[in-house]
Design a protein around this motif. Structure first.
Motif, PDB file in Angstrom:
ATOM      1  N   ASP A   1      13.095 -18.675 -12.211  1.00 34.65           N
ATOM      2  CA  ASP A   1      14.361 -19.214 -12.717  1.00 34.65           C
ATOM      3  C   ASP A   1      15.575 -18.706 -11.944  1.00 34.65           C
ATOM      4  N   ASP A   2      15.333 -18.088 -10.803  1.00 34.71           N
ATOM      5  CA  ASP A   2      16.417 -17.506 -10.014  1.00 34.71           C
ATOM      6  C   ASP A   2      17.260 -18.598  -9.350  1.00 34.71           C
ATOM      7  N   PRO A   3      18.595 -18.468  -9.358  1.00 34.44           N
ATOM      8  CA  PRO A   3      19.450 -19.501  -8.756  1.00 34.44           C
ATOM      9  C   PRO A   3      19.189 -19.722  -7.272  1.00 34.44           C
ATOM     10  N   LEU A   4      18.861 -18.652  -6.537  1.00 38.00           N
ATOM     11  CA  LEU A   4      18.589 -18.821  -5.114  1.00 38.00           C
ATOM     12  C   LEU A   4      17.339 -19.666  -4.887  1.00 38.00           C
ATOM     13  N   PHE A   5      16.292 -19.365  -5.637  1.00 38.02           N
ATOM     14  CA  PHE A   5      15.054 -20.112  -5.427  1.00 38.02           C
ATOM     15  C   PHE A   5      15.122 -21.523  -5.987  1.00 38.02           C
ATOM     16  N   ALA A   6      16.070 -21.786  -6.859  1.00 36.80           N
ATOM     17  CA  ALA A   6      16.323 -23.161  -7.275  1.00 36.80           C
ATOM     18  C   ALA A   6      16.818 -23.977  -6.082  1.00 36.80           C
ATOM     19  N   ILE A   7      17.500 -23.294  -5.157  1.00 35.52           N
ATOM     20  CA  ILE A   7      17.999 -23.942  -3.945  1.00 35.52           C
ATOM     21  C   ILE A   7      16.922 -23.992  -2.868  1.00 35.52           C
ATOM     22  N   LEU A   8      16.282 -22.849  -2.618  1.00 33.38           N
ATOM     23  CA  LEU A   8      15.311 -22.753  -1.535  1.00 33.38           C
ATOM     24  C   LEU A   8      14.004 -23.472  -1.844  1.00 33.38           C
ATOM     25  N   GLU A   9      13.606 -23.459  -3.117  1.00 25.27           N
ATOM     26  CA  GLU A   9      12.317 -24.055  -3.494  1.00 25.27           C
ATOM     27  C   GLU A   9      12.491 -24.950  -4.721  1.00 25.27           C
ATOM     28  N   PRO A  10      13.164 -26.078  -4.556  1.00 19.71           N
ATOM     29  CA  PRO A  10      13.434 -26.960  -5.699  1.00 19.71           C
ATOM     30  C   PRO A  10      12.163 -27.550  -6.313  1.00 19.71           C
ATOM     31  N   GLY A  11      11.059 -27.552  -5.561  1.00 19.44           N
ATOM     32  CA  GLY A  11       9.813 -28.087  -6.097  1.00 19.44           C
ATOM     33  C   GLY A  11       8.881 -27.027  -6.654  1.00 19.44           C
ATOM     34  N   ARG A  12       9.425 -25.837  -6.964  1.00 17.04           N
ATOM     35  CA  ARG A  12       8.586 -24.710  -7.386  1.00 17.04           C
ATOM     36  C   ARG A  12       7.859 -24.976  -8.702  1.00 17.04           C
ATOM     37  N   ASN A  13       8.438 -25.725  -9.598  1.00 18.90           N
ATOM     38  CA  ASN A  13       7.772 -26.025 -10.868  1.00 18.90           C
ATOM     39  C   ASN A  13       6.752 -27.151 -10.710  1.00 18.90           C
ATOM     40  N   ALA A  14       7.105 -28.161  -9.976  1.00 20.88           N
ATOM     41  CA  ALA A  14       6.197 -29.291  -9.777  1.00 20.88           C
ATOM     42  C   ALA A  14       5.005 -28.905  -8.902  1.00 20.88           C
ATOM     43  N   TYR A  15       5.258 -28.006  -7.946  1.00 20.39           N
ATOM     44  CA  TYR A  15       4.200 -27.584  -7.024  1.00 20.39           C
ATOM     45  C   TYR A  15       4.084 -26.066  -7.050  1.00 20.39           C
ATOM     46  N   TYR A  16       3.766 -25.548  -8.230  1.00 16.98           N
ATOM     47  CA  TYR A  16       3.754 -24.089  -8.409  1.00 16.98           C
ATOM     48  C   TYR A  16       2.745 -23.397  -7.502  1.00 16.98           C
ATOM     49  N   GLU A  17       1.618 -24.021  -7.243  1.00 17.93           N
ATOM     50  CA  GLU A  17       0.599 -23.410  -6.385  1.00 17.93           C
ATOM     51  C   GLU A  17       1.151 -23.165  -4.985  1.00 17.93           C
ATOM     52  N   ASP A  18       1.920 -24.122  -4.457  1.00 18.37           N
ATOM     53  CA  ASP A  18       2.549 -23.948  -3.143  1.00 18.37           C
ATOM     54  C   ASP A  18       3.574 -22.819  -3.190  1.00 18.37           C
ATOM     55  N   TYR A  19       4.356 -22.815  -4.226  1.00 22.40           N
ATOM     56  CA  TYR A  19       5.388 -21.788  -4.412  1.00 22.40           C
ATOM     57  C   TYR A  19       4.776 -20.389  -4.502  1.00 22.40           C
ATOM     58  N   GLU A  20       3.726 -20.251  -5.315  1.00 22.44           N
ATOM     59  CA  GLU A  20       3.061 -18.956  -5.468  1.00 22.44           C
ATOM     60  C   GLU A  20       2.395 -18.522  -4.164  1.00 22.44           C
ATOM     61  N   GLY A  21       1.775 -19.455  -3.471  1.00 27.02           N
ATOM     62  CA  GLY A  21       1.148 -19.135  -2.191  1.00 27.02           C
ATOM     63  C   GLY A  21       2.155 -18.645  -1.174  1.00 27.02           C
ATOM     64  N   GLY A  22       3.352 -19.232  -1.187  1.00 29.43           N
ATOM     65  CA  GLY A  22       4.402 -18.771  -0.303  1.00 29.43           C
ATOM     66  C   GLY A  22       4.824 -17.344  -0.609  1.00 29.43           C
ATOM     67  N   TRP A  23       4.845 -16.989  -1.881  1.00 31.55           N
ATOM     68  CA  TRP A  23       5.188 -15.634  -2.288  1.00 31.55           C
ATOM     69  C   TRP A  23       4.145 -14.626  -1.812  1.00 31.55           C
ATOM     70  N   ILE A  24       2.891 -14.966  -1.929  1.00 34.88           N
ATOM     71  CA  ILE A  24       1.838 -14.053  -1.473  1.00 34.88           C
ATOM     72  C   ILE A  24       1.953 -13.826   0.032  1.00 34.88           C
ATOM     73  N   GLN A  25       2.210 -14.886   0.769  1.00 32.92           N
ATOM     74  CA  GLN A  25       2.388 -14.759   2.215  1.00 32.92           C
ATOM     75  C   GLN A  25       3.624 -13.929   2.542  1.00 32.92           C
ATOM     76  N   ARG A  26       4.689 -14.112   1.772  1.00 32.88           N
ATOM     77  CA  ARG A  26       5.947 -13.397   1.992  1.00 32.88           C
ATOM     78  C   ARG A  26       5.773 -11.886   1.839  1.00 32.88           C
TER      79      ARG A  26
END
Length: 271
Positions: free
Chosen positions: A24-49
């Motif tokens: 729910d962070d404002p920055l990630f609302a900008i950087l990853e607007p599809g984080r809720n619709a594509y949570y698996e992609d979003y989470e995978g990016g975090w693990i890589q990060r």
């Protein structure tokens, strides 16, 4: 609650905590607007990060762990930056194993990037603008004389179920204690909501970072207080309510983020 350094095997769990903490962070609302619709992609990016952070020789990923369950309640990414002997020692202690792991996993990541589809959660234009803003603030504010030798809190994330229980303060104290021992400053970029916590720990605001200033997307409302802690201005363990077994204080209150990244950049997160 106690602290320990992370291992490479911890990175999937650490990345999942980061994804939940920043959803729910404002920055990630900008950087990853599809984080809720594509949570698996979003989470995978975090693990890589977080894995990329971990493999940097000057970086320490510190975990807060519950003594009973052994569950990870939060993590901090602290980076020792500078060209002084103490910074060299931290890099040397990273060891040959990290160097080998970094090379192997860099090759693996390149192959994965070629074969895998691009993340559906990301906004490429916003990411590119943000990365340039990171480079600019590093080259100006943090490269000034008296600031280039520092412990930098790149990222701090607390599992939602552990918020408001002192985990953020505990993780922040790790860098402050090392800064006190070495006589160097600690710095971070806070969210506006997290500013009061860091002030209680002794940090002072020196500037305000506007990462999307001049952006065509119009995200200039996102700001981050830039904060510095000077050794001697406050005890590294703060005004504590209690201490862990290893003597690190726990203060009531926590924060989910400071400086994190899209790759090796920064992120802002509220309480």
């Amino acid at each position: 609650m106690y602290l320990r350094e992370a291992r490479l095997s911890d990175m999937p769990a650490v990345g999942k905590i980061g994804a939940r903490a920043f959803i729910d962070d404002p920055l990630f609302a900008i950087l990853e607007p599809g984080r809720n619709a594509y949570y698996e992609d979003y989470e995978g990016g975090w693990i890589q990060r977080v894995r990329k952070y971990f493999l940097k020789l000057e970086t320490r990923v510190i975990l807060a762990v519950d003594e009973e369950s052994k569950d990870i309640s939060g993590f901090a990414v602290w980076v020792r930056e500078g060209d002084d002997p103490a910074a060299d020692r931290w890099r040397d202690e990273g060891g040959i194993l990290k160097r080998i792991e970094f090379k192997l996993l860099t090759i693996e990541d390149k192959i994965t990037a070629l074969l895998s589809p691009k993340s559906r959660s990301e906004n490429p234009a916003a990411l590119a603008h943000f990365d340039k803003a990171v480079e600019q603030v590093d080259a100006t504010i943090w490269s000034q004389e008296g600031r280039h030798i520092r412990w930098h809190l790149y990222l701090l994330a607390v599992s939602p179920s552990w918020r408001k229980q002192g985990v953020g303060s505990l993780l922040t104290s790790w860098g402050m204690e090392n800064g006190a021992k070495e006589g160097v400053i600690c710095v971070l970029e806070s969210s506006p909501a997290g500013k009061s916590l860091y002030e209680r720990l002794g940090f002072k605001m020196i500037d305000v970072w506007v990462p999307f200033e001049g952006s065509k997307e119009g995200f200039e409302q996102l700001t981050a207080p830039m904060m510095v802690w000077q050794p001697g201005t406050a005890k590294a363990n703060g005004a504590a309510e209690g201490k862990t077994a290893n003597g690190v204080a726990i203060e009531d209150g926590s924060v989910n983020g400071a400086r994190g990244g899209t790759g090796m950049g920064k992120a802002i997160d509220p309480l």
